[in-house]
Design a protein around this motif. Structure first.
Motif, mmCIF file in Angstrom:
data_model
loop_
_atom_site.group_PDB
_atom_site.id
_atom_site.type_symbol
_atom_site.label_atom_id
_atom_site.label_comp_id
_atom_site.label_asym_id
_atom_site.label_seq_id
_atom_site.Cartn_x
_atom_site.Cartn_y
_atom_site.Cartn_z
ATOM 1 N N MET A 141 11.530 61.903 -31.545
ATOM 2 C CA MET A 141 11.661 60.737 -32.424
ATOM 3 C C MET A 141 13.060 60.133 -32.314
ATOM 4 O O MET A 141 14.067 60.836 -32.438
ATOM 5 N N ASP A 142 13.118 58.841 -32.061
ATOM 6 C CA ASP A 142 14.400 58.137 -32.036
ATOM 7 C C ASP A 142 14.617 57.425 -33.374
ATOM 8 O O ASP A 142 15.562 57.711 -34.087
ATOM 9 N N HIS A 143 13.725 56.518 -33.723
ATOM 10 C CA HIS A 143 13.796 55.839 -35.016
ATOM 11 C C HIS A 143 12.502 55.066 -35.234
ATOM 12 O O HIS A 143 11.706 54.894 -34.311
ATOM 13 N N HIS A 144 12.296 54.635 -36.464
ATOM 14 C CA HIS A 144 11.171 53.738 -36.752
ATOM 15 C C HIS A 144 11.695 52.313 -36.693
ATOM 16 O O HIS A 144 12.662 51.963 -37.372
ATOM 17 N N CYS A 145 11.051 51.481 -35.879
ATOM 18 C CA CYS A 145 11.500 50.102 -35.682
ATOM 19 C C CYS A 145 10.583 49.153 -36.449
ATOM 20 O O CYS A 145 9.390 49.061 -36.144
ATOM 21 N N ILE A 146 11.137 48.442 -37.445
ATOM 22 C CA ILE A 146 10.313 47.526 -38.233
ATOM 23 C C ILE A 146 9.866 46.332 -37.397
ATOM 24 O O ILE A 146 8.825 45.731 -37.675
ATOM 25 N N TRP A 147 10.626 45.988 -36.335
ATOM 26 C CA TRP A 147 10.257 44.828 -35.504
ATOM 27 C C TRP A 147 9.098 45.159 -34.577
ATOM 28 O O TRP A 147 8.405 44.257 -34.098
ATOM 29 N N LEU A 148 8.892 46.451 -34.300
ATOM 30 C CA LEU A 148 7.745 46.886 -33.509
ATOM 31 C C LEU A 148 6.578 47.299 -34.398
ATOM 32 O O LEU A 148 5.451 47.421 -33.915
ATOM 33 N N ASN A 149 6.864 47.568 -35.675
ATOM 34 C CA ASN A 149 5.894 48.170 -36.585
ATOM 35 C C ASN A 149 5.375 49.472 -35.984
ATOM 36 O O ASN A 149 4.186 49.788 -36.065
ATOM 37 N N ASN A 150 6.294 50.225 -35.398
ATOM 38 C CA ASN A 150 5.933 51.464 -34.715
ATOM 39 C C ASN A 150 7.176 52.337 -34.593
ATOM 40 O O ASN A 150 8.310 51.834 -34.660
ATOM 41 N N CYS A 151 6.962 53.625 -34.423
ATOM 42 C CA CYS A 151 8.072 54.527 -34.125
ATOM 43 C C CYS A 151 8.443 54.409 -32.649
ATOM 44 O O CYS A 151 7.623 54.045 -31.815
ATOM 45 N N VAL A 152 9.681 54.738 -32.348
ATOM 46 C CA VAL A 152 10.128 54.859 -30.958
ATOM 47 C C VAL A 152 10.262 56.346 -30.673
ATOM 48 O O VAL A 152 11.073 57.035 -31.304
ATOM 49 N N GLY A 153 9.443 56.854 -29.759
ATOM 50 C CA GLY A 153 9.415 58.281 -29.461
ATOM 51 C C GLY A 153 9.228 58.544 -27.989
ATOM 52 O O GLY A 153 9.385 57.638 -27.142
ATOM 53 N N LEU A 154 8.853 59.756 -27.672
ATOM 54 C CA LEU A 154 8.798 60.219 -26.283
ATOM 55 C C LEU A 154 7.960 59.327 -25.381
ATOM 56 O O LEU A 154 8.348 59.036 -24.251
ATOM 57 N N HIS A 155 6.807 58.864 -25.872
ATOM 58 C CA HIS A 155 5.873 58.181 -24.989
ATOM 59 C C HIS A 155 5.964 56.661 -24.995
ATOM 60 O O HIS A 155 5.235 56.004 -24.237
ATOM 61 N N ARG A 314 20.183 66.617 -19.269
ATOM 62 C CA ARG A 314 19.949 67.021 -17.879
ATOM 63 C C ARG A 314 20.841 66.278 -16.893
ATOM 64 O O ARG A 314 20.693 66.409 -15.688
ATOM 65 N N GLY A 315 21.726 65.451 -17.401
ATOM 66 C CA GLY A 315 22.516 64.564 -16.553
ATOM 67 C C GLY A 315 22.019 63.138 -16.749
ATOM 68 O O GLY A 315 20.832 62.904 -17.026
ATOM 69 N N ALA A 316 22.917 62.173 -16.591
ATOM 70 C CA ALA A 316 22.616 60.783 -16.950
ATOM 71 C C ALA A 316 21.345 60.259 -16.293
ATOM 72 O O ALA A 316 20.433 59.761 -16.963
ATOM 73 N N TRP A 317 21.261 60.362 -14.960
ATOM 74 C CA TRP A 317 20.120 59.775 -14.257
ATOM 75 C C TRP A 317 18.852 60.593 -14.479
ATOM 76 O O TRP A 317 17.752 60.029 -14.574
ATOM 77 N N ALA A 318 18.978 61.906 -14.592
ATOM 78 C CA ALA A 318 17.807 62.739 -14.881
ATOM 79 C C ALA A 318 17.272 62.439 -16.285
ATOM 80 O O ALA A 318 16.053 62.436 -16.508
ATOM 81 N N ASN A 319 18.180 62.164 -17.229
ATOM 82 C CA ASN A 319 17.745 61.795 -18.577
ATOM 83 C C ASN A 319 16.957 60.490 -18.557
ATOM 84 O O ASN A 319 15.914 60.370 -19.212
ATOM 85 N N LEU A 320 17.451 59.516 -17.805
ATOM 86 C CA LEU A 320 16.742 58.238 -17.719
ATOM 87 C C LEU A 320 15.391 58.392 -17.034
ATOM 88 O O LEU A 320 14.393 57.796 -17.456
ATOM 89 N N ARG A 321 15.351 59.217 -15.982
ATOM 90 C CA ARG A 321 14.072 59.455 -15.295
ATOM 91 C C ARG A 321 13.067 60.092 -16.238
ATOM 92 O O ARG A 321 11.874 59.758 -16.221
ATOM 93 N N MET A 322 13.540 61.027 -17.068
ATOM 94 C CA MET A 322 12.642 61.690 -18.007
ATOM 95 C C MET A 322 12.075 60.703 -19.028
ATOM 96 O O MET A 322 10.915 60.785 -19.421
ATOM 97 N N LEU A 323 12.900 59.729 -19.433
ATOM 98 C CA LEU A 323 12.432 58.735 -20.394
ATOM 99 C C LEU A 323 11.453 57.752 -19.757
ATOM 100 O O LEU A 323 10.465 57.353 -20.373
ATOM 101 N N LEU A 324 11.745 57.368 -18.510
ATOM 102 C CA LEU A 324 10.863 56.416 -17.820
ATOM 103 C C LEU A 324 9.560 57.074 -17.385
ATOM 104 O O LEU A 324 8.510 56.421 -17.320
ATOM 105 N N SER A 328 4.521 65.573 -19.042
ATOM 106 C CA SER A 328 3.115 65.633 -19.423
ATOM 107 C C SER A 328 2.916 66.669 -20.521
ATOM 108 O O SER A 328 3.614 67.680 -20.601
ATOM 109 N N THR A 329 1.947 66.399 -21.376
ATOM 110 C CA THR A 329 1.578 67.363 -22.419
ATOM 111 C C THR A 329 0.167 67.887 -22.187
ATOM 112 O O THR A 329 -0.501 68.332 -23.114
ATOM 113 N N SER A 330 -0.271 67.847 -20.920
ATOM 114 C CA SER A 330 -1.625 68.308 -20.606
ATOM 115 C C SER A 330 -1.692 69.827 -20.673
ATOM 116 O O SER A 330 -0.686 70.526 -20.543
#
Length: 339
Positions: A141-155, A314-324, A328-330
């Motif tokens: 969880m990052d934050h709840h965004c009122i402009w999105l009417n949604n939470c900003v999270g992992l997915h 995990r390092g700057a670029w690895a962190n960004l890759r993980m977010l992009l 998987s949660t399979s």
């Protein structure tokens, strides 16, 4: 006197309850009010651009090829906003909680295994948080965004970041394009050639750039409103975008920034230790002062927050890759992290 005071107190209580009700409707639960406002303002700005600026592009300052980045940035911005609003941010449910706890290990400093959510009762994966507005736990969880009417999270954080970056580009690029349009209108009216009598100098002078621009904007009020909004929004969005990208590259979330401040306070209080220092399985833990004499585990006191390793970084670029490309949660048969 008493009756008047009683009536006044009842009125104040009524107003307080009304204000609390409005606050709850706007900020205490999910509502489309701010989302609809954001969408309406965005499309009104695009309408002004289409009616008053687009016909003057290309002009003597920008070529026809500028329509390629204009269309591309607008398409990326609108699509990423829609996806950030509609995508599942990573809601933890009874059905997926066992898979969700496998995504990140528990660091034992900010997140702890086998700790259910006190509100919804599901097992809390590491880096998750219960959103009081949505009434659900969200992974990373990052934050709840009122402009999105949604939470900003992992997915959906990837769509949120793409939206922020593209919106910053739209604002900055839009401000530049509107500036060229205003200058084009100024030149078309001949303000760059018109002269007027200057009483102070006692001679004819060309109309100042400021005066001519004010005339153009007064003649096109909608253009002026959008131009002012872009001037205000561009630095604000750029600063927030830079902040969000920075914390993403550093391996923590907006929610975790507060947790790290709490850890910093605990370090200052002398209650943060590295348990099993020097071993591959060492971890950081808060050991309260009244428990320290009876705790016989090998440990080393942490004197600076810089000495605490963030296991989620995990390092700057690895962190960004993980977010992009989020993990998987399979179902794969692995046991949850119980670090």
């Amino acid at each position: 006197m008493v009756a008047r005071w009683t009536e006044r107190s009842a009125a104040l209580r009524w107003l307080a309850r009304g204000a609390e009700g409005v606050w709850m409707v706007l900020f205490g639960r999910r509502t489309v009010v701010f989302q609809a406002l954001a969408v309406a303002l965005y499309w009104m700005g695009l309408a002004v651009f289409a009616m008053q600026a687009a016909p003057l592009i290309p002009n003597r300052y920008v070529g026809r090829w500028h329509w390629v980045p204009i269309v591309a940035t607008l398409a990326a911005n609108i699509a990423s906003y829609a996806l950030a609003c509609a995508a599942d941010p990573g809601v933890v449910t009874r059905e997926n909680e066992e898979r969700a706890v496998r995504v990140f290990p528990y660091d034992r400093l900010m997140y702890f295994a086998n700790k259910p959510c006190r509100t919804c009762g599901t097992h809390k994966p590491a880096r998750s948080k219960h959103c009081a507005v949505c009434g659900r736990c969200v992974q990373m969880m990052d934050h709840h965004c009122i402009w999105l009417n949604n939470c900003v999270g992992l997915h959906n954080v990837r769509w949120f970041l793409i939206f922020l970056v593209s919106f910053a580009v739209v604002c900055a690029y839009g401000a530049f394009l509107f500036a060229t349009v205003v200058l084009e209108i100024r030149a078309a009216h001949g303000f760059d050639r018109i002269t007027e009598w200057n009483d102070e100098l006692g001679r004819m002078e060309r109309v100042s750039l400021t005066s001519s621009l004010l005339y153009v904007l007064d003649d096109s009020p909608l253009l002026a409103v959008v131009a002012v909004l872009l001037v205000v929004l561009t630095p604000a969005i750029a600063i927030f975008c830079g902040y969000q990208v920075r914390i993403s590259m550093c391996g923590y979330t907006n929610n975790e920034e507060t947790k790290w401040l709490n850890v910093s306070d605990a370090v200052a209080d002398g209650v943060v230790f590295e348990i099993g220092p020097g071993s591959a399985e060492s971890w950081y833990e808060v050991v309260e002062k009244h428990d320290q004499p009876s705790d016989t585990r090998p440990r080393k006191q942490i004197h600076s927050l810089n000495d605490v390793v963030n296991i989620y970084d995990r390092g700057a670029w690895a962190n960004l890759r993980m977010l992009l490309f989020p993990p998987s949660t399979s179902m794969d048969g692995r046991k949850p992290h119980q670090r």
